[in-house]
Design an enzyme around this catalytic site. Structure first.
Site, short mmCIF file in Angstrom:
data_model
loop_
_atom_site.label_atom_id
_atom_site.label_comp_id
_atom_site.label_asym_id
_atom_site.label_seq_id
_atom_site.Cartn_x
_atom_site.Cartn_y
_atom_site.Cartn_z
N CYS A 13 -2.08 7.13 13.08
CA CYS A 13 -1.39 8.11 12.23
C CYS A 13 -2.03 8.07 10.85
O CYS A 13 -2.98 7.35 10.61
CB CYS A 13 0.12 7.86 12.16
N ASN A 15 -0.91 6.81 8.16
CA ASN A 15 -0.75 5.65 7.32
C ASN A 15 0.10 4.53 7.93
O ASN A 15 -0.32 3.93 8.91
CB ASN A 15 -0.17 6.14 5.98
N CYS A 17 3.64 4.49 8.81
CA CYS A 17 4.98 4.80 9.31
C CYS A 17 5.03 4.94 10.83
O CYS A 17 5.66 4.14 11.52
CB CYS A 17 5.50 6.09 8.69
N ARG A 18 4.34 5.95 11.35
CA ARG A 18 4.52 6.31 12.75
C ARG A 18 3.78 5.40 13.72
O ARG A 18 4.36 4.95 14.71
CB ARG A 18 4.10 7.77 12.97
N SER A 19 2.50 5.14 13.47
CA SER A 19 1.76 4.35 14.46
C SER A 19 2.26 2.91 14.60
O SER A 19 2.31 2.40 15.72
CB SER A 19 0.24 4.42 14.23
N ASP A 129 5.57 13.11 10.10
CA ASP A 129 5.52 11.96 9.20
C ASP A 129 6.85 11.84 8.45
O ASP A 129 7.25 12.76 7.74
CB ASP A 129 4.37 12.17 8.20
#
Length: 157
Positions: A13, A15, A17-19, A129
């Site tokens: 992702c 940055n 947050c998601r990955s 995001d």
């Protein structure tokens, strides 16, 4: 005999947050399913911000609420990842184009680059995001990751 994992995945992702949420969810599912030793599981950013940082505190709180821990530190997706990982699953169109562009600089890369949302049984293709959003937005990302990771794991088992 040293057993080598036969499957590998990196979640990508923008940055922090998601990955990392997707990575932690997938690791827990693979662990609970008794198949974690078959996988190399990681996540990485398409940007070079926050390298070495812990995931976003709101994401960590969301994971903890669901009984999941992670010790992930942010790293950038590298050219080597396109050769050493079988799957690179990312969160949105921007991640996808960044990763595909980077992959073009790797001769004969082997990774399959896809949107994690392409596995969502509810057909929510994009995982937005949540960085500028609320705790509810992180919860939504978590739920999407659960659905997608479950479907992906079933497909690849």
């Amino acid at each position: 005999v040293l057993y080598m994992p036969s499957k590998s995945i990196v979640f990508g992702c923008w940055n922090i947050c998601r990955s990392p949420i997707a990575e932690a969810v997938f690791k827990k599912m693979a662990t609970d399913g008794g198949v974690v030793d078959q996988w190399i599981i990681d996540s990485g950013a398409t940007s070079d911000w926050n390298l070495g940082s812990l995931p976003d505190a709101r994401g960590l709180a969301c994971l903890r609420k669901h009984g999941i821990d992670t010790d992930h530190r942010a790293r950038q997706v590298t050219k080597e990842d396109f050769m050493s990982f079988e799957h690179i699953l990312c969160m949105d169109e921007s991640n996808l184009s960044d990763l595909k562009r980077k992959a073009k600089s790797v001769k004969d890369y082997t990774a399959k680059i896809e949107l994690l949302g392409s596995y969502d049984p509810q057909k929510q293709l994009i995982i937005q995001d949540p960085y500028y959003g609320s705790d509810e937005d992180f919860e939504k990302v978590y739920e999407q990751c659960v659905r997608c990771c479950k479907a992906f794991l079933e497909k690849t088992s």
